[in-house]
Design an enzyme around this catalytic site. Structure first.
Site, PDB file in Angstrom:
ATOM      1  CD  GLU A  84     -54.121  -7.171  12.049  1.00  0.00           C
ATOM      2  OE1 GLU A  84     -54.390  -7.973  10.722  1.00  0.00           O
ATOM      3  OE2 GLU A  84     -53.635  -6.008  11.743  1.00  0.00           O
ATOM      4  CB  CYS A 116     -54.852  -1.922  12.514  1.00  0.00           C
ATOM      5  SG  CYS A 116     -53.601  -3.206  10.580  1.00  0.00           S
ATOM      6  CB  THR A 159     -47.451  -2.472   2.707  1.00  0.00           C
ATOM      7  OG1 THR A 159     -48.088  -4.042   2.589  1.00  0.00           O
ATOM      8  CG2 THR A 159     -48.084  -2.145   1.103  1.00  0.00           C
ATOM      9  CB  SER A 207     -58.543  -2.436   2.013  1.00  0.00           C
ATOM     10  OG  SER A 207     -57.185  -2.370   0.783  1.00  0.00           O
ATOM     11  CG  HIS A 241     -52.889   2.413  10.051  1.00  0.00           C
ATOM     12  ND1 HIS A 241     -51.987   1.234  10.595  1.00  0.00           N
ATOM     13  CD2 HIS A 241     -53.942   1.273   9.120  1.00  0.00           C
ATOM     14  CE1 HIS A 241     -51.971   0.000   9.726  1.00  0.00           C
ATOM     15  NE2 HIS A 241     -52.734   0.042   9.003  1.00  0.00           N
ATOM     16  CE  LYS A 250     -53.503   6.230  -3.730  1.00  0.00           C
ATOM     17  NZ  LYS A 250     -53.141   6.224  -4.723  1.00  0.00           N
ATOM     18  CG  ASN A 286     -49.110  -2.873   7.838  1.00  0.00           C
ATOM     19  OD1 ASN A 286     -49.308  -1.828   9.063  1.00  0.00           O
ATOM     20  ND2 ASN A 286     -50.095  -2.648   7.153  1.00  0.00           N
ATOM     21  CB  SER A 316     -59.347  -4.659   7.431  1.00  0.00           C
ATOM     22  OG  SER A 316     -58.173  -3.775   6.728  1.00  0.00           O
TER      23      SER A 316
HETATM   24  N1  CAA Z   1     -43.008   4.618 -10.316  1.00  0.00           N
HETATM   25  C1  CAA Z   1     -43.945   5.318  -9.358  1.00  0.00           C
HETATM   26  N2  CAA Z   1     -45.373   4.689  -9.501  1.00  0.00           N
HETATM   27  C2  CAA Z   1     -45.919   3.689 -10.098  1.00  0.00           C
HETATM   28  C3  CAA Z   1     -45.254   2.875 -10.646  1.00  0.00           C
HETATM   29  C4  CAA Z   1     -44.087   3.396 -11.101  1.00  0.00           C
HETATM   30  N3  CAA Z   1     -43.294   2.697 -12.140  1.00  0.00           N
HETATM   31  N4  CAA Z   1     -45.904   1.987 -11.239  1.00  0.00           N
HETATM   32  C5  CAA Z   1     -46.695   2.422 -10.154  1.00  0.00           C
HETATM   33  N5  CAA Z   1     -46.462   3.045  -9.503  1.00  0.00           N
HETATM   34  C6  CAA Z   1     -47.589   3.587  -8.630  1.00  0.00           C
HETATM   35  C7  CAA Z   1     -49.778   3.563  -9.288  1.00  0.00           C
HETATM   36  O1  CAA Z   1     -49.740   4.608 -10.483  1.00  0.00           O
HETATM   37  C8  CAA Z   1     -50.376   4.109  -7.913  1.00  0.00           C
HETATM   38  O2  CAA Z   1     -50.361   5.479  -7.858  1.00  0.00           O
HETATM   39  P1  CAA Z   1     -51.258   5.927  -7.519  1.00  0.00           P
HETATM   40  O3  CAA Z   1     -52.496   4.939  -6.703  1.00  0.00           O
HETATM   41  O4  CAA Z   1     -51.186   7.127  -6.775  1.00  0.00           O
HETATM   42  O5  CAA Z   1     -52.358   5.605  -9.039  1.00  0.00           O
HETATM   43  C9  CAA Z   1     -48.988   2.851  -6.555  1.00  0.00           C
HETATM   44  O6  CAA Z   1     -48.097   3.089  -7.033  1.00  0.00           O
HETATM   45  C10 CAA Z   1     -49.774   1.878  -6.832  1.00  0.00           C
HETATM   46  O7  CAA Z   1     -49.885   0.325  -7.654  1.00  0.00           O
HETATM   47  P2  CAA Z   1     -51.418   0.225  -7.777  1.00  0.00           P
HETATM   48  O8  CAA Z   1     -51.829   0.863  -7.515  1.00  0.00           O
HETATM   49  O9  CAA Z   1     -50.760  -0.668  -9.129  1.00  0.00           O
HETATM   50  O10 CAA Z   1     -50.081  -1.337  -7.130  1.00  0.00           O
HETATM   51  P3  CAA Z   1     -51.327  -2.732  -6.590  1.00  0.00           P
HETATM   52  O11 CAA Z   1     -52.376  -2.401  -7.302  1.00  0.00           O
HETATM   53  O12 CAA Z   1     -50.219  -3.291  -7.035  1.00  0.00           O
HETATM   54  O13 CAA Z   1     -51.166  -3.064  -5.203  1.00  0.00           O
HETATM   55  C11 CAA Z   1     -52.601  -2.048  -3.244  1.00  0.00           C
HETATM   56  C12 CAA Z   1     -51.347  -1.580  -4.024  1.00  0.00           C
HETATM   57  C13 CAA Z   1     -53.765  -2.752  -3.356  1.00  0.00           C
HETATM   58  C14 CAA Z   1     -53.329  -1.371  -2.038  1.00  0.00           C
HETATM   59  C15 CAA Z   1     -51.223  -3.482  -1.930  1.00  0.00           C
HETATM   60  O14 CAA Z   1     -50.147  -2.927  -1.813  1.00  0.00           O
HETATM   61  C16 CAA Z   1     -51.865  -4.452  -1.159  1.00  0.00           C
HETATM   62  O15 CAA Z   1     -52.989  -4.867  -1.194  1.00  0.00           O
HETATM   63  N6  CAA Z   1     -51.540  -3.600   0.481  1.00  0.00           N
HETATM   64  C17 CAA Z   1     -52.625  -4.552   1.107  1.00  0.00           C
HETATM   65  C18 CAA Z   1     -53.918  -4.269   1.279  1.00  0.00           C
HETATM   66  C19 CAA Z   1     -53.436  -2.834   2.183  1.00  0.00           C
HETATM   67  O16 CAA Z   1     -52.573  -1.982   2.898  1.00  0.00           O
HETATM   68  N7  CAA Z   1     -54.762  -1.505   2.145  1.00  0.00           N
HETATM   69  C20 CAA Z   1     -54.287  -0.406   3.233  1.00  0.00           C
HETATM   70  C21 CAA Z   1     -55.487   0.107   3.275  1.00  0.00           C
HETATM   71  S1  CAA Z   1     -56.101  -1.290   4.765  1.00  0.00           S
HETATM   72  C22 CAA Z   1     -55.285  -1.365   6.193  1.00  0.00           C
HETATM   73  O17 CAA Z   1     -54.765  -0.492   6.503  1.00  0.00           O
HETATM   74  C23 CAA Z   1     -55.215  -2.132   7.440  1.00  0.00           C
HETATM   75  C24 CAA Z   1     -53.988  -2.314   7.064  1.00  0.00           C
HETATM   76  O18 CAA Z   1     -53.081  -2.472   7.677  1.00  0.00           O
HETATM   77  C25 CAA Z   1     -53.865  -3.454   5.739  1.00  0.00           C
END
Ligand code: CAA
Length: 367
Positions: A84, A116, A159, A207, A241, A250, A286, A316
């Site tokens: 991609e 991906c 990531t 996602s 993946h 998860k 990633n 995705s």
């Molecule tokens: N100590 C330990 N853990 C902590 C913490 C701390 N101080 N602060 C936060 N955390 C934990 C949270 O509790 C959370 O854990 P849980 O999900 O188990 O509750 C984790 O850290 C992440 O915190 P947030 O959910 O608040 O994180 P965020 O909203 O800032 O970002 C995300 C998370 C949305 C996945 C972001 O990284 C993102 O957008 N990533 C890109 C999209 C992605 O990878 N999606 C995956 C599926 S899509 C796919 O697979 C295709 C691809 O390759 C992209």
């Protein structure tokens, strides 16, 4: 599972020449590093200097796979590149890689795009091409390569990563790819990059839900009509993946719950069969299309012939598929492990201020 006489004859891997520990990014963004390390399970982000392109990344992985294969370029009848990180809307990345390799002639050459999932599709198409007889005994060169960069400050930034995997698909010296696989697709806008935009648009929470739904559907199809525990326990490794390791945890927990396992059993199987395969992903970050196949390459190391590996692919948009591989006689040699060891030992470390400079330079180069 049906054993077939086609699959992976050699593997080449490549990571780019720079890397940054996630702690550096955390300091830059004013975030507790444990959010990245523990909350997301990330460790290092592979990065490319401005002069290092996706063509360099993909071509070097391909060279390494070819160097470990007994055949020569005249024996290649297909080159398919899943990515991609396309550099052109018309000219496929496969043409850029073929140029680098000096590969021309009676060859089908194309790029595969499905986020991906594109690398998996390229690999499956190559296997199906061989199984159909259309290959007339020629081999396929399959590459999965990506540079994953988010907008600065985007929640996806920790990531990020990059990496490439190349396979010669021919006799299954390293692994055969099972003819049965289970796909699931469902249109969604969870992660996408409109034409002309440099960075993906991401609905992060959606996602995660799409990925979990895909995993649940694919694993349910894999185990349908049988005791899920019996099916899953026959695999020496269960690879996913890896957008970030916590996503995999998860999803695997969900799969385990559907299989009817207790929380303790899920944790034990995760620790034994899922988590160890992600060690190289923690060094790459990633790498989109390459991410699953970096995990599979890690899992295949040292396996005895006949041992099995499950591979769950997610892209995705979304499309997903679960495949089964059976280790061949040369899996135990794990020659491809030296690619990662060498790249990681040679790469330079970037700190927070170096990262800012790098992003500015990449932006200028793209403008
Ligand atoms: N100590 C330990 N853990 C902590 C913490 C701390 N101080 N602060 C936060 N955390 C934990 C949270 O509790 C959370 O854990 P849980 O999900 O188990 O509750 C984790 O850290 C992440 O915190 P947030 O959910 O608040 O994180 P965020 O909203 O800032 O970002 C995300 C998370 C949305 C996945 C972001 O990284 C993102 O957008 N990533 C890109 C999209 C992605 O990878 N999606 C995956 C599926 S899509 C796919 O697979 C295709 C691809 O390759 C992209």
């Amino acid at each position: 599972m049906t054993k077939i006489d086609t699959g992976i004859a050699s593997i080449g891997l490549h990571l780019p020449p720079l890397a940054m520990p996630v702690e550096e990014l955390a300091s830059l963004r004013g975030v507790d590093p444990d959010k990245y390390r523990i909350g997301l399970g990330c460790s290092e982000i592979s990065l490319c200097p401005p002069e290092f392109s996706i063509v360099d990344l993909a071509s070097e992985a391909a060279r390494r796979a070819l160097s470990r294969w007994e055949g020569d370029l005249d024996d290649i009848g297909m080159i398919a590149v899943g990515t991609e990180t396309a550099v052109d809307m018309s000219r496929p990345l496969s043409a850029f890689v073929a140029d680098e390799l000096g590969l021309a002639g009676s060859i089908r050459s194309y790029e595969v795009k499905h986020a991906c999932y594109g690398g998996t599709l390229a690999l499956r198409q190559a296997c199906e091409w061989r199984m159909s007889g259309a290959a007339r005994d020629k081999a396929a060169l399959v590459v999965a390569a990506d540079i994953a960069l988010y907008e600065q400050g985007d929640p996806g930034e920790p990531t990020q990563g990059a990496g490439a995997v190349a396979f010669v698909v021919e006799r299954p010296e390293i692994a055969s790819v099972g003819v049965e696989s289970h796909a699931w697709s469902q249109p969604a806008f969870d992660f996408y990059r409109p034409v002309g935009e440099a960075y993906p648009r991401v609905d992060g929470k959606l996602s995660l839900e799409c990925y979990k739904k895909a995993a649940q559907e694919c694993f349910s199809a894999l185990t349908r009509g049988e005791n899920p525990a019996d099916v899953l326990e026959q695999f020496s490794a269960i690879c996913f993946h890896v957008p970030f390791p916590k996503m995999v945890k998860k999803a695997f927990h969900l799969v385990g719950e559907v299989a009817g396992w207790t929380a303790e059993r899920i944790e034990q199987i995760y620790n034994d069969k899922v988590e160890p395969a992600m060690r190289w992903n923690q060094l790459s970050g990633n790498s989109y299309t390459a991410s699953l196949w970096i995990a599979v390459a890690h899992a295949l190391q040292g396996l005895k012939a006949g041992e099995q590996v499950a591979a769950f692919s997610y892209g995705s948009g979304f499309g997903s598929e679960i495949l089964s591989l059976i280790a061949g006689p040369r899996a135990k040699d794990a020659e491809w492990a030296q690619d990662i060891e060498r790249d990681v030992s040679r790469r330079a470390r970037v700190n927070a201020s170096g990262y800012n400079l790098l992003r500015a330079a990449v932006r200028t180069a793209a403008a």
